[in-house]
Design a protein around this motif. Structure first.
Motif, PDB file in Angstrom:
ATOM      1  N   CYS A 108       0.733  -1.401   0.068  1.00  0.00           N
ATOM      2  CA  CYS A 108       0.095   0.073  -0.060  1.00  0.00           C
ATOM      3  C   CYS A 108       1.000   1.078  -0.028  1.00  0.00           C
ATOM      4  CB  CYS A 108      -1.031   0.096   1.124  1.00  0.00           C
ATOM      5  SG  CYS A 108      -2.119  -1.379   1.074  1.00  0.00           S
ATOM      6  N   ILE A 109       0.116   2.336  -0.253  1.00  0.00           N
ATOM      7  CA  ILE A 109       1.127   3.530  -0.422  1.00  0.00           C
ATOM      8  C   ILE A 109       1.871   4.048   0.809  1.00  0.00           C
ATOM      9  CG2 ILE A 109      -1.014   5.225   0.483  1.00  0.00           C
ATOM     10  CD1 ILE A 109      -0.128   7.172  -1.794  1.00  0.00           C
ATOM     11  N   ASP A 110       3.055   4.281   0.519  1.00  0.00           N
ATOM     12  CA  ASP A 110       3.902   4.504   1.776  1.00  0.00           C
ATOM     13  C   ASP A 110       3.746   6.068   2.182  1.00  0.00           C
ATOM     14  OD1 ASP A 110       6.154   5.621   3.123  1.00  0.00           O
ATOM     15  OD2 ASP A 110       7.676   4.254   1.973  1.00  0.00           O
ATOM     16  N   THR A 111       2.971   5.968   3.497  1.00  0.00           N
ATOM     17  CA  THR A 111       2.593   7.288   3.910  1.00  0.00           C
ATOM     18  C   THR A 111       3.840   8.086   4.628  1.00  0.00           C
ATOM     19  OG1 THR A 111       2.231   5.826   6.154  1.00  0.00           O
ATOM     20  CG2 THR A 111       0.329   6.464   4.731  1.00  0.00           C
ATOM     21  N   GLU A 112       5.047   7.618   4.988  1.00  0.00           N
ATOM     22  CA  GLU A 112       5.970   8.181   5.195  1.00  0.00           C
ATOM     23  C   GLU A 112       6.659   9.226   3.981  1.00  0.00           C
ATOM     24  OE1 GLU A 112       7.955   8.619   8.121  1.00  0.00           O
ATOM     25  OE2 GLU A 112       6.717   7.153   9.151  1.00  0.00           O
ATOM     26  N   LYS A 113       6.705   8.482   2.805  1.00  0.00           N
ATOM     27  CA  LYS A 113       6.919   9.155   1.602  1.00  0.00           C
ATOM     28  C   LYS A 113       6.111  10.274   1.367  1.00  0.00           C
ATOM     29  CE  LYS A 113      10.536   5.936   0.367  1.00  0.00           C
ATOM     30  NZ  LYS A 113      10.956   4.876  -0.555  1.00  0.00           N
ATOM     31  N   ALA A 140      -6.101  15.543  -4.874  1.00  0.00           N
ATOM     32  CA  ALA A 140      -6.533  14.274  -4.463  1.00  0.00           C
ATOM     33  C   ALA A 140      -5.289  13.391  -4.252  1.00  0.00           C
ATOM     34  CB  ALA A 140      -7.715  13.927  -5.169  1.00  0.00           C
ATOM     35  N   ILE A 141      -5.754  12.530  -3.391  1.00  0.00           N
ATOM     36  CA  ILE A 141      -4.972  11.233  -3.151  1.00  0.00           C
ATOM     37  C   ILE A 141      -5.904  10.046  -3.336  1.00  0.00           C
ATOM     38  CG2 ILE A 141      -3.651   9.852  -1.633  1.00  0.00           C
ATOM     39  CD1 ILE A 141      -3.607  12.459   0.187  1.00  0.00           C
ATOM     40  N   ILE A 142      -5.181   8.990  -4.112  1.00  0.00           N
ATOM     41  CA  ILE A 142      -6.147   7.725  -4.252  1.00  0.00           C
ATOM     42  C   ILE A 142      -5.152   6.543  -3.706  1.00  0.00           C
ATOM     43  CG2 ILE A 142      -7.130   6.155  -5.936  1.00  0.00           C
ATOM     44  CD1 ILE A 142      -7.039   8.055  -8.006  1.00  0.00           C
ATOM     45  N   PRO A 143      -5.550   6.331  -2.259  1.00  0.00           N
ATOM     46  CA  PRO A 143      -4.910   5.042  -1.746  1.00  0.00           C
ATOM     47  C   PRO A 143      -5.522   3.936  -2.071  1.00  0.00           C
ATOM     48  CG  PRO A 143      -6.348   6.324  -0.139  1.00  0.00           C
ATOM     49  CD  PRO A 143      -6.240   7.071  -1.350  1.00  0.00           C
ATOM     50  N   VAL A 144      -4.758   2.978  -2.695  1.00  0.00           N
ATOM     51  CA  VAL A 144      -5.354   1.787  -3.214  1.00  0.00           C
ATOM     52  C   VAL A 144      -4.846   0.385  -2.163  1.00  0.00           C
ATOM     53  CG1 VAL A 144      -4.964  -0.095  -4.985  1.00  0.00           C
ATOM     54  CG2 VAL A 144      -4.564   2.632  -5.503  1.00  0.00           C
ATOM     55  N   HIS A 145      -5.866  -0.003  -1.497  1.00  0.00           N
ATOM     56  CA  HIS A 145      -5.717  -1.335  -0.649  1.00  0.00           C
ATOM     57  C   HIS A 145      -5.457  -2.237  -1.293  1.00  0.00           C
ATOM     58  CE1 HIS A 145      -7.827   1.115   2.467  1.00  0.00           C
ATOM     59  NE2 HIS A 145      -8.614   1.672   1.462  1.00  0.00           N
ATOM     60  N   VAL A 146      -3.994  -2.563  -1.809  1.00  0.00           N
ATOM     61  CA  VAL A 146      -3.738  -3.685  -2.755  1.00  0.00           C
ATOM     62  C   VAL A 146      -3.874  -4.865  -2.078  1.00  0.00           C
ATOM     63  CG1 VAL A 146      -1.533  -4.346  -3.849  1.00  0.00           C
ATOM     64  CG2 VAL A 146      -1.990  -1.932  -3.892  1.00  0.00           C
ATOM     65  N   PHE A 147      -4.345  -5.802  -2.953  1.00  0.00           N
ATOM     66  CA  PHE A 147      -4.229  -7.279  -2.602  1.00  0.00           C
ATOM     67  C   PHE A 147      -5.429  -7.428  -1.455  1.00  0.00           C
ATOM     68  CE2 PHE A 147       0.327  -8.111  -4.289  1.00  0.00           C
ATOM     69  CZ  PHE A 147      -0.591  -7.950  -5.609  1.00  0.00           C
ATOM     70  N   ASP A 152      -2.941   2.705   5.582  1.00  0.00           N
ATOM     71  CA  ASP A 152      -2.760   3.660   6.783  1.00  0.00           C
ATOM     72  C   ASP A 152      -3.533   4.849   6.652  1.00  0.00           C
ATOM     73  OD1 ASP A 152      -2.168   5.018   8.862  1.00  0.00           O
ATOM     74  OD2 ASP A 152      -0.184   5.163   8.984  1.00  0.00           O
ATOM     75  N   MET A 153      -4.993   4.443   6.847  1.00  0.00           N
ATOM     76  CA  MET A 153      -6.046   5.556   6.702  1.00  0.00           C
ATOM     77  C   MET A 153      -5.899   6.687   7.547  1.00  0.00           C
ATOM     78  SD  MET A 153      -7.197   5.052   3.587  1.00  0.00           S
ATOM     79  CE  MET A 153      -8.360   6.459   3.659  1.00  0.00           C
ATOM     80  N   TYR A 179     -10.856  -2.606   9.646  1.00  0.00           N
ATOM     81  CA  TYR A 179      -9.795  -2.222  10.680  1.00  0.00           C
ATOM     82  C   TYR A 179     -10.356  -2.669  11.975  1.00  0.00           C
ATOM     83  CZ  TYR A 179      -7.794   0.909   7.098  1.00  0.00           C
ATOM     84  OH  TYR A 179      -7.513   1.382   6.088  1.00  0.00           O
ATOM     85  N   THR A 180      -9.483  -3.263  12.914  1.00  0.00           N
ATOM     86  CA  THR A 180      -9.577  -3.886  14.189  1.00  0.00           C
ATOM     87  C   THR A 180      -9.266  -3.146  15.283  1.00  0.00           C
ATOM     88  OG1 THR A 180      -7.959  -5.254  13.827  1.00  0.00           O
ATOM     89  CG2 THR A 180     -10.023  -6.272  12.995  1.00  0.00           C
ATOM     90  N   SER A 181      -8.634  -2.072  15.141  1.00  0.00           N
ATOM     91  CA  SER A 181      -8.038  -1.270  16.097  1.00  0.00           C
ATOM     92  C   SER A 181      -7.890   0.280  15.520  1.00  0.00           C
ATOM     93  CB  SER A 181      -6.595  -1.838  16.564  1.00  0.00           C
ATOM     94  OG  SER A 181      -5.698  -1.727  15.702  1.00  0.00           O
TER      95      SER A 181
END
Length: 388
Positions: A108-113, A140-147, A152-153, A179-181
């Motif tokens: 998934c998209i690297d949120t640090e970068k 805009a941002i398109i985060p892709v929930h890959v596989f 990290d929403m 998400y569970t937490s």
């Protein structure tokens, strides 16, 4: 004895037949009929949102959503480079430009970068964000929930608020992941950003043959999505159209398949998890191979990723892939990175490294919800034959 084992195929049961017969007998096989609204309602109930809008495909859903969110020609949209090209092409449909990000260990998209890019490579002017290098507005941002992995929403939404960016979740591979937490505990992939999109393509965890679904907690966004998807029709009798629309409606005969499939989704996810755990157990002691784990949360385990270390395993990813295909075991590499594709090679990519490693060494192996324990053991046995 040779067995043919596909990568990811639909798991269809005979209970679909009565729905299809109803479509045929009633004549409602096209873009009207009761199954469309029933599927929309079932998906909305499942992911716990007030409403959902069906579309011809996940790609159509992404296109409509970007337009509804106000992406304009000349804008930039941040996307991962490690994804299917359908996550990116709708940006080009609108005359906008992608900016490509690297991925984390869960694809998934690297949120640090991402944060580094927004902070160090962009300027805020009058509440809008502009890319210093190109001068274009970042919209805009398109985060892709890959596989099926969960992005990290929490961090993505915090960044979108700080920099005034719209968030379109590409959850086309992640129906059923939640998400569970944390802040979004209990929230499903696709329901956290401004809008989210699911896909029911034939290789997805449930299918309508083709088709997609758009969700949002903003009713005005969904109303506009539905309007644009039916050719922006303002008057059905006199054919008045006040915007340029699209023929992006789902077919009733597709939805008839979906209303049956959604009821089996939880069982399909259980099978996906069970088979992944079996693969992981059987391959655990094979030096040079590793089943890559999924992210935290309840993940639907849509596609499995096998990392191949050529130096240790003694066989490259490509050699293993072609060898398995010759034996009737369908598999594939992860996608070619989109910033290297001809239509996008002049677009900006930002500090991409891990995605390049995954492109080189990761193999997707059979993961259909109808493959058996015997099938999994057969695939592993054939993989082991390539160890040198």
């Amino acid at each position: 004895m040779r067995k043919e084992i596909p990568l990811s195929v639909p798991n269809l049961k005979s209970d679909i037949i009565s729905n299809l017969e109803e479509c045929i007998e009633s004549g409602w096989v096209s873009t009207g009929g009761r199954f469309i609204s029933e599927l929309e309602s079932k998906i909305a109930d499942y992911v716990q949102v007030p409403e959902a809008v069906s579309t011809q495909s996940g790609t159509a859903g992404l296109h409509l959503a970007l337009k509804v969110l106000g992406v304009q020609p000349g804008d930039e949209v941040i996307v991962p480079t490690l994804t299917f090209v359908a996550a990116v092409n709708p940006i080009s449909y609108l005359g906008a430009y992608p900016v490509f990000m690297d991925c984390n260990e869960f694809f998934c998209i690297d949120t640090e970068k991402l944060e580094d890019f927004l902070h160090n490579e962009c300027n805020s002017v009058d509440g809008m964000l502009y890319n210093r290098k190109t001068g274009r507005k970042v919209a805009a941002i398109i985060p892709v929930h890959v596989f099926g992995n969960l992005c990290d929403m929490e961090r993505i939404m915090a960044l979108s608020t700080r920099y005034n960016l719209k968030v379109l979740e590409d959850a086309t591979e992640a129906l059923g992941s939640y998400y569970t937490s944390g802040k979004y505990k209990g929230k499903y992939a696709g329901t956290i950003g401004d809008m989210g999109v699911y896909s029911f393509n034939a290789n997805k965890i449930i299918t309508t043959g083709g088709g997609g679904m758009v969700v949002s907690n903003h009713k005005s966004y969904l109303d506009h999505t539905r309007y644009l998807g039916i050719q922006a029709k303002d008057d059905t009798l006199y054919f008045v159209h006040n915007e340029v629309g699209y023929n992006y409606r789902m077919l009733n005969i597709q939805a008839a398949m979906g209303v049956s499939q959604i009821d089996q989704l939880e069982e399909f996810i259980r099978v996906k998890i069970r088979n992944f755990e079996l693969y992981s157990k059987l391959l655990h002691d094979v030096n040079g191979l590793k089943m890559l784990p999924f992210s935290a949360g309840r993940v639907n385990h849509w596609f499995y990723a096998l990392a191949v270390d050529k130096e240790i395993f003694g066989c490259s990813r490509n050699e293993l892939m072609h060898g398995l295909i010759e034996k009737g075991i369908q598999c594939r590499p992860v996608w070619k990175l989109i910033h290297t594709l001809k239509p996008y090679e002049k677009c900006q990519g930002y500090k991409i490294s891990r995605a390049m490693e995954f492109e080189e060494g990761v193999l997707n192996i059979p993961c259909s919800t109808n493959i058996t324990e015997e099938d999994v053991r057969y695939v592993v046995k054939e993989i082991e034959q390539f160890k040198r």
